[in-house]
Design a protein around this motif. Structure first.
Motif, short mmCIF file in Angstrom:
data_model
loop_
_atom_site.label_atom_id
_atom_site.label_comp_id
_atom_site.label_asym_id
_atom_site.label_seq_id
_atom_site.Cartn_x
_atom_site.Cartn_y
_atom_site.Cartn_z
N GLN A 300 0.78 -1.15 0.07
CA GLN A 300 0.09 0.10 -0.03
C GLN A 300 0.74 1.15 0.25
OE1 GLN A 300 -3.39 -0.38 -0.44
NE2 GLN A 300 -2.92 -2.44 -0.12
N THR A 301 1.99 1.20 0.45
CA THR A 301 2.84 2.49 0.63
C THR A 301 4.19 2.23 -0.38
OG1 THR A 301 4.48 1.51 2.22
CG2 THR A 301 2.17 2.36 2.96
N ALA A 302 4.77 3.37 -0.56
CA ALA A 302 5.91 3.34 -1.46
C ALA A 302 7.13 2.95 -0.72
CB ALA A 302 6.34 4.84 -1.82
N GLY A 303 7.14 2.91 0.57
CA GLY A 303 8.32 2.33 1.36
C GLY A 303 8.13 1.06 1.33
N GLY A 304 6.90 0.57 1.53
CA GLY A 304 6.79 -0.96 1.52
C GLY A 304 7.34 -1.60 0.11
N ALA A 305 6.72 -0.96 -0.96
CA ALA A 305 7.07 -1.25 -2.40
C ALA A 305 8.54 -1.28 -2.59
CB ALA A 305 6.57 -0.53 -3.29
N ARG A 306 9.44 -0.35 -2.00
CA ARG A 306 10.87 -0.50 -2.06
C ARG A 306 11.61 -1.70 -1.16
NH1 ARG A 306 9.78 5.21 -1.83
NH2 ARG A 306 10.45 5.47 0.43
N GLN A 547 14.53 14.96 14.74
CA GLN A 547 14.03 13.72 15.07
C GLN A 547 14.28 12.65 13.90
OE1 GLN A 547 12.49 12.49 17.84
NE2 GLN A 547 13.22 14.38 18.76
N ALA A 548 15.27 13.09 12.90
CA ALA A 548 15.10 12.20 11.80
C ALA A 548 15.73 10.88 11.98
CB ALA A 548 16.41 13.02 10.85
N PRO A 549 16.51 10.44 13.12
CA PRO A 549 17.02 9.21 13.23
C PRO A 549 15.66 8.38 13.59
CG PRO A 549 18.78 10.55 14.35
CD PRO A 549 17.33 11.22 13.62
N ASN A 550 15.08 8.91 14.49
CA ASN A 550 13.64 8.20 14.88
C ASN A 550 12.73 8.01 13.96
OD1 ASN A 550 14.62 7.98 17.63
ND2 ASN A 550 14.10 10.01 18.04
N LEU A 551 12.49 8.95 12.99
CA LEU A 551 11.67 9.19 11.89
C LEU A 551 11.83 7.81 10.83
CD1 LEU A 551 10.72 12.79 11.63
CD2 LEU A 551 9.30 11.16 12.39
N PHE A 552 13.29 7.85 10.73
CA PHE A 552 13.77 6.57 9.78
C PHE A 552 13.27 5.18 10.35
CE2 PHE A 552 17.35 9.48 7.96
CZ PHE A 552 16.68 9.77 6.63
N VAL A 553 13.57 5.19 11.68
CA VAL A 553 13.10 3.90 12.19
C VAL A 553 11.53 3.70 12.14
CG1 VAL A 553 13.12 2.74 14.41
CG2 VAL A 553 15.16 3.78 13.86
N LEU A 554 10.82 4.62 12.32
CA LEU A 554 9.40 4.81 11.94
C LEU A 554 9.07 4.34 10.51
CD1 LEU A 554 6.57 5.15 13.09
CD2 LEU A 554 7.03 7.83 12.37
N ALA A 555 9.83 5.02 9.67
CA ALA A 555 9.39 4.66 8.27
C ALA A 555 9.69 3.33 7.99
CB ALA A 555 10.31 5.62 7.27
N ARG A 556 10.73 2.59 8.43
CA ARG A 556 11.19 1.30 8.22
C ARG A 556 9.99 0.18 8.96
NH1 ARG A 556 16.35 1.54 9.19
NH2 ARG A 556 16.05 0.86 11.80
N ALA A 557 9.78 0.47 10.15
CA ALA A 557 8.59 -0.11 10.68
C ALA A 557 7.36 -0.26 9.99
CB ALA A 557 8.31 0.33 11.93
N LEU A 558 6.99 0.83 9.48
CA LEU A 558 5.68 0.92 8.55
C LEU A 558 5.81 0.16 7.29
CD1 LEU A 558 4.91 4.74 8.94
CD2 LEU A 558 3.44 2.93 9.77
N SER A 559 7.03 0.13 6.81
CA SER A 559 7.40 -0.61 5.43
C SER A 559 7.34 -2.21 5.92
CB SER A 559 8.54 -0.45 4.92
OG SER A 559 8.61 1.26 4.73
N GLU A 560 7.97 -2.60 7.19
CA GLU A 560 7.80 -3.69 7.59
C GLU A 560 6.43 -4.21 7.48
OE1 GLU A 560 9.41 -7.43 8.20
OE2 GLU A 560 10.77 -5.43 8.01
N PHE A 561 5.42 -3.73 8.13
CA PHE A 561 4.10 -3.97 8.51
C PHE A 561 3.41 -3.96 7.11
CE2 PHE A 561 4.33 -2.81 12.94
CZ PHE A 561 3.85 -4.09 13.49
N ASP A 562 3.57 -3.33 6.20
CA ASP A 562 3.14 -3.07 4.69
C ASP A 562 3.47 -4.60 3.93
OD1 ASP A 562 1.83 -2.29 2.58
OD2 ASP A 562 3.43 -1.07 1.92
N LEU A 563 4.77 -4.59 3.97
CA LEU A 563 5.28 -5.76 3.29
C LEU A 563 4.43 -7.12 3.68
CD1 LEU A 563 6.96 -7.21 1.19
CD2 LEU A 563 8.77 -7.04 2.85
#
Length: 874
Positions: A300-306, A547-563
Motif C-alpha cells: 500500500q505504501t511506497a516504502g513497502g514497495a521499495r 527527530q530524523a533518526p527516529n523517523l527513519f526507524v518509524l518509516a522502516r517499521a511502517l514498511s515492514e508491516f506493509d510488506l
C-alpha cells in the motif's frame, strides 16, 4: 572581456566555466535561460525553440529557455538523455541588486547539479523504486561498492572484487556510478552494461584517510567503529559518495542514515544474466510489466514497495531470518482482521522517507511536513490496534511505531489540514497558533473592518457622529471632520490625541499615533505574515530534522508491516502455501506454478498446469520434450519458488520443502551481443562457463538447450560434458533441459541424474501440448509438427517429414551419410503435391449439416446415419 560582453553575459560565462560538463540553467526572472552551445544542445533534446540574444565576439548568441515552475520535467528529460544540469538561481532580488548601483547585475550562483543519481523530487522519481547513486573504490587490490539513495537516506557498503561488480550492479540497478580517474578504463564497460551513467571523480575523492575524517564529520562522531568495522576500500567508496553529494548539492548534504555493511554470504547470489532471464524486478522490455515484482506487489505504501524490491533483489540465506519473515506473513494471513486494518491504515501513509529527505535539502514544503504528520498519526493508530501476541519481527516493528507524539502534537498545532505546496505562498500556519500572525492576517484580510471599528471608537470618543476615517494616496489614512467641529478637535483634551494634518474649505483632517501605526501595519501586513510563517517553517523543519533518526526507524517499521500484510494478501488471494525451509539440500515442490505465467493466463480463464519437482535425492533432472511444451516455464518456475521462499514469502505450490539455496544460475534463452561482437553461441558459452566455475553444492542451476548454437555433435559433446561437470564437480541441484535424447543414457551412469519429460499427445498429425512433467524420456522432439503449428508452408512441412524419415532410417542402419548424399536436398524439381481425392459420403453428408439447427434427437439420428455410411464405405 568587459568591452565585448555585457555584465550579465560575463556573469554567465564565469559561472559556466565552473561547470563545463553540465547544461547551465541560468535563472532570469520567471525563466531559466540557456546560452551558446548549452542552448543548442538543450533545444534539440527538449524539442523547444532555439532563438538568439545579442552577439559575442561578433557571433550571434544562441538562446533557449523554459519556465522555472515547469523546469523539473525538463530536467528529467535531459537526464534520461544523458545530460547533467547545473541550476543557477538568483541569490538576491533585483531591488537588492540596485542598492549596489543602477546597472548592478543580480547575484547568481549554482545551487545544485542535477544528475541521475541525485534526484529527490517526486515528479522525477519512481515512488516504488530506489534511485541509487553508487561508488566503486579499489584500495591495494581490494574493491568495495557503496551506494546511497539520497531521496530516502539509505546508505550501504559492501566488499566487492571486480569479478563481482557486474552482478552487484545488476542487483542494485543504480542510476549513476562514481569511479576514480585511476580506474576509469577498468570499470566503464561493466557500469555501462548495468545501464548506469558513469561519473569520474579525481583520485582525491577516494582517499580513505581523508575520507574517514569526512565521514566522521558528517555523522558528528570521532570514529566509525560505532557503525561497524570498515575496510579501507569501503571507507574510500563511502567517502567518494559523500564528496560527490557535497559537490552536487552545494554543501547541503541530505540526511544519510548510518552506513550499513552488507556481507555477500548473507544473500542468495544471482548474476546479471540470471536476473534478466528470471525477470525478477524488470521484464524483458526493461520496465516493470511482466516481472515477478509486478505480480507479487500488493503493498500500500511506497516504502513497502521499495522494501519488497530490495528483498526480491537480494533473497536471504539466513535460515532464522527467513523463518522469522515467514512467521510474520503467517500471522497476517491467520489474523485476517488485523491485516485488513493494517492495509486500511497504510493506504493513508505518505512517503515519509522522501518527505524527510526533501526537507533536509531545503527542497521541501509545507506538504512534506503534513506528510510526516500524517505518517506519525497513522503509525499511532496502527500501534493502538495491534494485538500483543505477534511474531518477533512484527513485535519489534510495533515498538518503533510510537514515541513521536511530541512532534505530532507540534505539527498538529502549527499546520493547517491541507497546506499549499510551497512555503513562499504562505497560509500554512494554523489560526490560533501565533497571536501576532493572526493579528497581521486580520489586518491583511480585514483592513476595512479594522478601520471601521477604529472610526466607530473615535466617533464615540469625540462625540462627533460625522467623524470619518478615510484614505488617499497623498496622506494615507486620516481622520476627517467638518469645519464646524474643528474647534473641538483642536482644543484640549482631544488635541493631545488628534494631530492636525490638513485644512480644506469644508473639512479638517487629523491623524493619530495609533492610526499611523495601524496604517503601517496594514500596508506591511502581507509581508509580515510571510516573514512570520517563514520563521515558523524554519523552526518546524529543524524540529523534524532533529527527530530524523527516529523517523527513519518509524518509516522502516511502517514498511515492514506493509510488506508482511501485502505478502499475506498475496498468499490468500492466490492460494500460495508456506514453504518448509531447511539447512540441508532438499528441494521438493509439489504442484508448483509459475506466478507470472499463471497471472497472465487468468483473464482468459485458462488453468495453469501445476507440476512437481524433486531434486532431494536425484539432484539433477535431465528434461526432454518438444519445443513449446513448457520446458523453459518449468525451469524458471522452480527457480522463482526458491527466490520467493527466501524473501520470506509464501510460494505458488501445494507444498514445498527447500534447503536454503546459496546461488541461482539460469541460462535459459540467449541472443547475440553485437556490442561485444559475440554470437548467440558465444554468449551461451560465456554464461555456461560462469556457472561451471562458480556454482557450489548449495546452488540451484537451470540450463536450457546447452550446445544448440553449433554443429550437432559439437553441441552434444558440450552438453554431455557440462552435465557431467555439474554432477561430479559442482554437485549442485540442477534442471537440465535438452533436445539431445542421447544424453538420457547418462541417468544409468551418474548416480544423481534422473530423466524427466514434458508430455505431449499426437492426434491426426498434430501435436497437443499437455504441459505435464513426469519421470521418463521423450520419444522424439516433434519439431516438424511444431513447425507446422507455427505456419510453415505445407510444402515445406511435407518435405521436412521426408528428410526426417530418411535421416532417422539412415541413423538406424548406420548409413546416415549415404542417405544424406542420396537426398536431392537442392533439387530444383519440387516434390509432387498431394493429390486431391473426391469427398467421401460422410464428408458430403456433413457438409450440408448446420449443427445449431439440430435438436438432441436429430443429432442422435444423424450419428446413426453417419455410422451406417461408414459401414457402407467399408
Amino acid at each position: 572581456m568587459s568591452g565585448t560582453v555585457t555584465p550579465m553575459m560575463a556573469q554567465f560565462l564565469e559561472i559556466k566555466a565552473d561547470h563545463p560538463d553540465a547544461l547551465l540553467f541560468y535563472r532570469m526572472g520567471d525563466f531559466y535561460e540557456l546560452f551558446f552551445d548549452d542552448a543548442v544542445v538543450a533545444a534539440g533534446a527538449l524539442d523547444i525553440t532555439l532563438t538568439k540574444r545579442g552577439k559575442h565576439l561578433g557571433e550571434d548568441i544562441a538562446m533557449c529557455g523554459v519556465p522555472h515552475h515547469a523546469a523539473e520535467g525538463y530536467f528529467l528529460t535531459l537526464i534520461r538523455k544523458g545530460h547533467r544540469v547545473a541550476v543557477c538561481e538568483q541569490l538576491e532580488s533585483p531591488a537588492e541588486a540596485k542598492k549596489r548601483g543602477y546597472k548592478a547585475v543580480v547575484k547568481r550562483g549554482v545551487t545544485r547539479v542535477v544528475t541521475p543519481g541525485t534526484l529527490t523530487e517526486d515528479s522525477l522519481l519512481d515512488a516504488r523504486r530506489h534511485n541509487f547513486l553508487a561508488a566503486y573504490a579499489n584500495v591495494r587490490g581490494a574493491g568495495a561498492l557503496a551506494w546511497v539513495d539520497i531521496s530516502t537516506g539509505a546508505f550501504s557498503v559492501l566488499m566487492c572484487d571486480e569479478a563481482k561488480l557486474g552482478p552487484e550492479l545488476a542487483r542494485l540497478s543504480p542510476k549513476e556510478v562514481l569511479i576514480s580517474e585511476a580506474s576509469e578504463g577498468d570499470f566503464t564497460t561493466i557500469i555501462a552494461d548495468a545501464g548506469a551513467a558513469v561519473t569520474v571523480l579525481g583520485n582525491a575523492a577516494f582517499d580513505s584517510t581523508n575520507g574517514e575524517k569526512r565521514l566522521n564529520s558528517l555523522y558528528s562522531v570521532k570514529s566509525l567503529e560505532g557503525f561497524g568495522t570498515f575496510e579501507r576500500a569501503e571507507v574510500a567508496a563511502m567517502a567518494a559518495v559523500v564528496e560527490y553529494l557535497d559537490i552536487t548539492q552545494k554543501g547541503k548534504l541530505p540526511l544519510l542514515r548510518p552506513p550499513m555493511r552488507e556481507k555477500r554470504e548473507a544473500a542468495m547470489q544471482i548474476d546479471a544474466s540470471t536476473r534478466k532471464s528470471l525477470e525478477l524486478t524488470h521484464g524483458m522490455n526493461g520496465g516493470r510489466a511482466g516481472s515477478l515484482l509486478s505480480v507479487i506487489d500488493k503493498t500500500q505504501t511506497a516504502g513497502g514497495a521499495r522494501l519488497l524490491e530490495r528483498r526480491l533483489s537480494s533473497p536471504s540465506r539466513d535460515l532464522s531470518e527467513i523463518n522469522a519473515r515467514q512467521d510474520a506473513v503467517a500471522f497476517c494471513l491467520e489474523k485476517g482482521d488485523v491485516a485488513a486494518l493494517l492495509e486500511d491504515k497504510l493506504r493513508e501513509v505518505p512517503d515519509l522517507d522522501r518527505a524527510l529527505s526533501r526537507l533536509s535539502l531545503e527542497r521541501g514544503g509545507p506538504r512534506d511536513m503534513t506528510a510526516i504528520r500524517s505518517a506519525i498519526s497513522q503509525a499511532r493508530l496502527i500501534a493502538d490496534a495491534l494485538p500483543m501476541d505477534m511474531p518477533e519481527a512484527l513485535a519489534k516493528a510495533a515498538q518503533d511505531l510510537i514515541g513521536q507524539e511530541p512532534l505530532l502534537e507540534l505539527l498538529d498545532d502549527a499546520l493547517i489540514a491541507e497546506p499549499p505546496l510551497l512555503s513562499r505562498d504562505g497560509g500554512f500556519i494554523a489560526t490560533g497558533y501565533d497571536a501576532e500572525l493572526d493579528e497581521f492576517r486580520a489586518l491583511r484580510d480585514e483592513g476595512r473592518s479594522v478601520i471601521a471599528a477604529l472610526q466607530s471608537r473615535y466617533a464615540e470618543q469625540t462625540e462627533i457622529s460625522g467623524l470619518k476615517v478615510k484614505h488617499n494616496n497623498v496622506l494615507g489614512y486620516f481622520v476627517e471632520v467638518t469645519a464646524t467641529h474643528s474647534a473641538k478637535m483642536l482644543a484640549a483634551p482631544l488635541s493631545e490625541t488628534f494631530i492636525h494634518r490638513q485644512t480644506t474649505a469644508n473639512q479638517v483632517r487629523f491623524t493619530t499615533v495609533e492610526l499611523s501605526e495601524l496604517e503601517t501595519r496594514i500596508l506591511n501586513a502581507g509581508g509580515r505574515c510571510l516573514e512570520i510563517e517563514k520563521r515558523h517553517y524554519s523552526r518546524l523543519s529543524a524540529s523534524i530534522i532533529d527527530q530524523a533518526p527516529n523517523l527513519f526507524v518509524l518509516a522502516r517499521a511502517l514498511s515492514e508491516f506493509d510488506l508482511n500484510a501485502a505478502l499475506a494478501r498475496l498468499a490468500r488471494e492466490e492460494g500460495w502455501t508456506r514453504p518448509s525451509m531447511t539447512s540441508e539440500r532438499e528441494f521438493l515442490i509439489t504442484g508448483g506454478r509459475h506466478p507470472v505465467v499463471e497471472a497472465a493466463l487468468k483473464p482468459s480463464g485458462t488453468q495453469f498446469v501445476a507440476n512437481d519437482c524433486n531434486l532431494s535425492e536425484e539432484s539433477i533432472w535431465l528434461l526432454t520434450g518438444p519445443n513449446m511444451a513448457g520446458k523453459s516455464t518449468y525451469l524458471r518456475q522452480n527457480a522463482l519458488v526458491a527466490v520467493l521462499a527466501q524473501i520470506g514469502a509464501f510460494v505458488p505450490a501445494k507444498s514445498a520443502t527447500i534447503g536454503v539455496v546459496s546461488q541461482i544460475f539460469s541460462r535459459v534463452g540467449a541472443s547475440d551481443d553485437l556490442s561485444k561482437g559475440q554470437s548467440t553461441f558465444m554468449v551461451e558459452m560465456v554464461e555456461t562457463a560462469a556457472i561451471l566455475n562458480q556454482a557450489d553444492d548449495r546452488a540451484l542451476v537451470i540450463l536450457d538447450e546447452i550446445g544448440r548454437g553449433t554443429a550437432t555433435y559439437d553441441g552434444l559433446s558440450i552438453a554431455w560434458a557440462t552435465l557431467e561437470h555439474l554432477h561430479d564437480v559442482n554437485r549442485c541441484r540442477a534442471l537440465f533441459a535438452t533436445h539431445y535424447h542421447e544424453m538420457t543414457s547418462l541417468s544409468d551412469k551418474l548416480d544423481t541424474v534422473a530423466n524427466a519429460t514434458v508430455t505431449v499427445k499426437e492426434w491426426d498429425g498434430d501435436v497437443i501440448f499437455l504441459h505435464e512433467v513426469k519421470r521418463g524420456t521423450a520419444d522424439r522432439s516433434y519439431g516438424v509438427q511444431v513447425a507446422r503449428l507455427a505456419g510453415l508452408p505445407a510444402k515445406v512441412v511435407a518435405r521436412a517429414k521426408v528428410v526426417l524419415e530418411a535421416l532417422e532410417k539412415g541413423e538406424r542402419e548406420g548409413k546416415q551419410k549415404a542417405v544424406i548424399d542420396d537426398l536431392p536436398l537442392f533439387n530444383a524439381t519440387p516434390a509432387p503435391a498431394p493429390q486431391k481425392t473426391a469427398p467421401s459420403e460422410v464428408e458430403a453428408r456433413l457438409k450440408d449439416i448446420l449443427p445449431d439447427d439440430l435438436s438432441p434427437k436429430e443429432a442422435l439420428d444423424l450419428i446413426y446415419e453417419l455410422r451406417g455410411l461408414v459401414k457402407t464405405s467399408e
